[in-house]
Design an enzyme around this catalytic site. Structure first.
Site, PDB file in Angstrom:
ATOM      1  N   GLU A 168       0.786  -1.154   0.127  1.00 35.72           N
ATOM      2  CA  GLU A 168      -0.184   0.044  -0.015  1.00 35.72           C
ATOM      3  C   GLU A 168       0.883   1.209   0.024  1.00 35.72           C
ATOM      4  O   GLU A 168       0.317   2.453  -0.435  1.00 35.72           O
ATOM      5  CB  GLU A 168      -1.031  -0.056   1.250  1.00 35.72           C
ATOM      6  CG  GLU A 168      -2.008  -1.110   1.188  1.00 35.72           C
ATOM      7  CD  GLU A 168      -2.690  -1.194   2.338  1.00 35.72           C
ATOM      8  OE1 GLU A 168      -2.840  -0.143   3.147  1.00 35.72           O
ATOM      9  OE2 GLU A 168      -3.479  -2.229   2.618  1.00 35.72           O
ATOM     10  N   SER A 278       1.811 -21.216  -6.284  1.00 36.45           N
ATOM     11  CA  SER A 278       1.549 -22.528  -6.551  1.00 36.45           C
ATOM     12  C   SER A 278       0.207 -23.103  -7.613  1.00 36.45           C
ATOM     13  O   SER A 278      -0.599 -22.136  -7.757  1.00 36.45           O
ATOM     14  CB  SER A 278       1.128 -23.450  -5.062  1.00 36.45           C
ATOM     15  OG  SER A 278       2.168 -22.980  -4.509  1.00 36.45           O
ATOM     16  N   ASP A 350      -6.799  -9.979   0.260  1.00 37.18           N
ATOM     17  CA  ASP A 350      -6.239  -8.909   0.933  1.00 37.18           C
ATOM     18  C   ASP A 350      -6.920  -8.755   2.377  1.00 37.18           C
ATOM     19  O   ASP A 350      -7.780  -8.393   2.658  1.00 37.18           O
ATOM     20  CB  ASP A 350      -6.576  -7.384   0.313  1.00 37.18           C
ATOM     21  CG  ASP A 350      -6.178  -6.440   0.896  1.00 37.18           C
ATOM     22  OD1 ASP A 350      -4.920  -6.606   1.871  1.00 37.18           O
ATOM     23  OD2 ASP A 350      -6.409  -5.075   0.624  1.00 37.18           O
ATOM     24  N   ASP A 353      -3.806  -4.478   6.161  1.00 39.86           N
ATOM     25  CA  ASP A 353      -3.919  -2.864   5.989  1.00 39.86           C
ATOM     26  C   ASP A 353      -2.965  -2.223   6.337  1.00 39.86           C
ATOM     27  O   ASP A 353      -2.403  -2.532   7.584  1.00 39.86           O
ATOM     28  CB  ASP A 353      -5.417  -2.503   6.217  1.00 39.86           C
ATOM     29  CG  ASP A 353      -6.495  -2.614   4.991  1.00 39.86           C
ATOM     30  OD1 ASP A 353      -5.955  -3.028   3.851  1.00 39.86           O
ATOM     31  OD2 ASP A 353      -7.488  -2.560   5.398  1.00 39.86           O
TER      32      ASP A 353
END
Length: 829
Positions: A168, A278, A350, A353
């Site tokens: 980020e 993978s 995700d 943060d």
């Protein structure tokens, strides 16, 4: 074959304690231990004991590298590394989670550690025959293990490493530079095209017709039996801080440079060295031929010596499991019992943060949160250093997590918040206990406990197959752009963790198979935030699905062949050869550019060296690998300021000078290039013209001219001579964090690089029995005796791997007994 001191030792019964439980360890012809015991503690005692015999030096380095304790054995060169690792986890949180485990779960960690220690004590008593040579070479001895050490091997790799990717801050730097160069509107347009929130054309693991955005909690597979009580997980959740982080005291630019440098140092590939992970294929009864289900996993961590994964059989205390797992985790990540098989790949979701903290101008160790300045929590770590004074490091933490960077001069700090923080041990135990599941509901209950962003896969005797995009994902506030740092003052706090039924998952998909190569799990799922990784229309999983869609049914041999075929496939060519064909179609047939594209059209889009002359057989390989980087440069270099172009310049191809260290993937610049060529048909809106008003064909022809000139200068005019030197597959002696886990002379290699798993494991169910195969190169053991003699199983799987062959693994008692080469009986406390 010469027997080593270690192989002789394991033939001898070692009664270590009086009034003890009995453990039997049977090793098969490949050196794989099968542990038999009646209690959980004793079963994992035998596991730890076996690991110590096979991988003691590797495990010692793993323990130290995950805890930031390398300098105390290797000296001052490792101090900065230790500092960075210490600031990346909270030891108190881990210990609290261990203490909260129930008795049987805690026995897994305690038993494992005690088994390790039993062998270590014997090694220290017989150093002249049993001490691995690398300890003497580096002048230190192994130390005893604790439950914390066992847990940290898992937490420090799968959690703090593979569950922690986040860019980020780097994304914000890119956006700021784009806006400064192109203005607000175009800056945002370029950013959104390079790092899109959602590409509607990206291939998904779950067929789009099979996912509605939620898995009905009333689904019969969830209501078939009552949910398993999970008091341990609730206790852990209450203890969770939700706070952690990394990289203390770096400015924004230093943090970006550190991220790039660390991946380079750790021996990983991809843009800036990021790993590319993978693949998996699971075939159900609808698609399988001659059997009920097939699971073939290819986890891709990179290639190392000793092997990244460790093979084991566990029999007793409710377990009957065989498989392999990274760094000998107590949990078997890739394996099977007599009822089900399971595997995993990285999920790229995700769940981390970065929060931008506003510092108090009068005190940079205070930050603004919910209207008032609050003091940061601090702890001081002492790093012992071999032959030098100890070093201390002060670690800061806010309500969001440990600091990633601390810029007191500008009044800004960044902290990292992980959704899985405080749930690491629940995840480890879930992965361990899945090996006891007998059907999909029991397996699904364990999947629901896993907090990390990992794809879980399932197959069973009846031919059922399943998939879950596991992990605890935050519910962000509307307007929170997950690609950029969030405000730390309290206005962008998470609303909570999404319930498990919102995790993408499917049972018996309509396609009849599950294919994944770290691609998008389901339609309209939030994209990852890494500039180096996105879910896009161009995805290497297409090499797998194209084969799976080519016929109705697949035998196990067909699936094995598919994995071999994709291992040599060019992951980029299928997307761009049609554009090259269109751009040259109006040219005369004798135009060299038209002839060059004809060569590409006729190419099978694979690269081999079947005659083993040291050069790839296909001339098209040389031409295409010259064209794509030139096309990327013509498209993006004039639009991306400074060195940001380097993030999107790579086509991802290795060379003999820069060999393959992880798997090959479609690179972020290549994905953005395809979308630019698609134009209005792209899955990402193209508001900025990367071609700057020129027809795309003009750039394609210009880059083709450039590529042809380079190829002819290097190889001559005749396409028969356009041959690139083969890139070998090297098994490096660093571990996943770049720390030396073997002697510098222990590097191994195969003749040619293959885009396949670090290991491969194949499980076949026919409704009555299970048949399983694997290849775990270089070999089961990393032991080298003090006199330099390696174990007979040090590299005996290397040729298997190179030739796409597999060895059998054994599950049932009669199978193990028929293939037992040595037996060891232990007595435990």
């Amino acid at each position: 074959m010469k027997r080593t001191a270690l192989s002789a030792a394991i033939l001898t019964a070692l009664p270590l304690y009086a009034d003890a439980g009995e453990i039997t360890i049977k090793r098969d012809t490949w050196g794989v231990p099968h542990v038999y015991a009646d209690t959980t503690h004793d079963l994992f005692y035998g596991y730890g004991h076996s690991v110590a015999q096979d991988r003691l030096y590797q495990m010692e380095i793993s323990k130290r590298s995950t805890q930031g304790r390398m300098a105390e054995i290797l000296g001052t060169d490792y101090v900065e590394y230790d500092k960075k690792i210490r600031t990346n986890y909270d030891p108190l949180s881990i210990q609290r989670q261990i203490d909260a485990l129930d008795t049987d779960d805690r026995a897994i960690l305690d038993g494992y550690a005690k088994g390790m220690n039993a062998w270590i004590r014997q090694v220290l008593a017989q150093q002249d025959t049993l001490l691995p040579k690398q300890f003497s070479d580096n002048d230190f001895l192994p130390e005893e293990w604790t439950a914390f050490d066992v847990a940290m091997i898992f937490v420090g790799s799968l959690g703090n490493r593979f569950g922690d990717y986040n860019t980020e801050i780097e994304n914000q730097q890119l956006l700021d530079a784009l806006i400064e160069t192109h203005g607000e509107n175009n800056g945002w347009n370029i950013f959104n095209q390079l790092n899109p929130l959602n590409d509607s054309t990206a291939p998904t693991t779950i067929p789009k017709s099979d996912w509605s955005g939620t898995f009905d909690p009333r689904h019969p597979e969830l209501t078939k039996r009552p949910a398993i009580s999970d008091k341990t997980q609730q206790d852990i959740a209450r203890l969770a801080t939700g706070q952690d982080g990394a990289i203390l005291g770096l400015s924004h630019n230093e943090a970006r440079r550190y991220n790039e440098q660390q991946f380079h140092d750790y021996g990983l590939t991809g843009v800036a060295g990021y790993p590319q992970t993978s693949n998996m294929i699971v075939v159900g009864k609808k698609k399988a031929k001659g059997v009920n289900s097939i699971l073939l996993n290819g986890p891709q961590f990179g290639w190392y010596n000793p092997a990244y994964t460790y093979s084991i059989g566990l029999h007793g205390a409710g377990f009957n499991v065989v498989g392999n797992t990274p760094f000998a985790y107590p949990s078997i990540l890739f394996g099977n019992n007599e009822h089900i098989a399971w595997g995993s790949t990285w999920g790229a979701g995700d769940l981390v943060d970065i929060y931008r903290e506003s510092l108090n101008p009068d005190n940079p160790e205070e930050y603004l949160f919910q209207g008032r300045y609050r003091p940061m929590e601090t702890r001081t770590e002492t790093i012992r250093v071999k032959n030098a004074e100890a070093v201390t490091v002060k670690i800061h933490k806010t309500v969001h997590g440990l600091l990633v960077s601390h810029d007191a001069e500008n009044g800004i700090a960044y902290a990292k918040k992980r959704a899985w923080q405080g749930r690491e041990l629940a995840t480890l135990i879930a992965w361990t206990r899945q090996g006891q599941a007998k059907d999909h509901p029991e397996w699904l209950q364990q999947a629901s406990r896993s907090a990390l962003n990992i794809n879980w896969y399932y197959a069973d005797q009846a031919g059922n197959i399943g998939y879950v995009f596991a992990g605890k994902y935050p519910e962000r506030k509307p307007g929170h752009d997950n690609r950029l740092p969030a405000s730390g003052t309290g206005d962008q706090e998470w609303l909570g963790i999404k319930p498990f039924h919102r995790n993408p998952q499917v049972y018996n998909p309509s396609s009849g198979y599950i294919a994944n190569w770290n691609n998008k799990p389901a339609d309209d799922f939030l994209a990852p935030d890494m500039y180096w990784y996105s879910w896009s229309e161009a995805d290497r999983v297409d090499t797998m699905t194209a084969i799976m869609e080519s016929k109705d049914r697949f035998t196990p041999e067909d699936v094995k062949q598919m994995m071999e075929d994709v291992s040599y496939a060019d992951v980029n060519a299928r997307y761009f050869i049609p554009f090259l064909d269109d751009a040259t179609r109006s040219l005369p047939k004798d135009d060299e550019r038209r002839q060059a594209v004809a060569l590409l059209r006729e190419w099978a889009q694979t690269s081999h060296d079947k005659d083993r002359d040291g050069y790839y057989d296909e001339a098209a390989t040389t031409l295409f690998q010259a064209w794509l980087p030139d096309m990327l440069a013509l498209t993006f270099k004039d639009d991306l300021p400074g060195d940001f172009f380097n993030w999107y310049a790579s086509a991802g191809y290795p060379s003999p000078e820069s060999p393959l260290r992880s798997s090959l993937n479609v690179q972020p610049g290549t994905k953005a290039l395809l979308q630019a060529l698609r134009g209005s048909d792209a899955g990402v809106q193209q508001d900025y013209d990367f071609f700057n008003g020129h027809p795309a064909d003009e750039l394609i022809l210009a880059s083709l001219d450039s590529a042809l000139n380079k190829v002819k200068q290097a190889h001559g005019d005749s396409a028969a001579n356009w041959k690139l030197p083969v890139v070998p597959m090297r098994f490096f002696t660093n571990n996943f964090l770049g720390m030396p886990q073997a002697g510098s002379d222990e590097e191994k290699q195969t003749h040619i690089a293959m885009n396949r798993g670090t290991e491969n494991n194949l499980v076949i169910f026919n409704g009555r029995k299970v048949e399983s195969h694997e290849v775990v190169p270089p070999g089961q053991s990393g032991f080298i005796a003090p006199d330099g003699t390696p174990s007979p199983h040090y590299e005996d799987q290397l040729k298997l791997f190179e030739n796409f062959e597999y060895k059998r693994t054994w599950l049932m008692p009669e199978q193990v007994d028929a293939n037992t080469q040595s037996t060891l009986r232990l007595l435990t406390e």
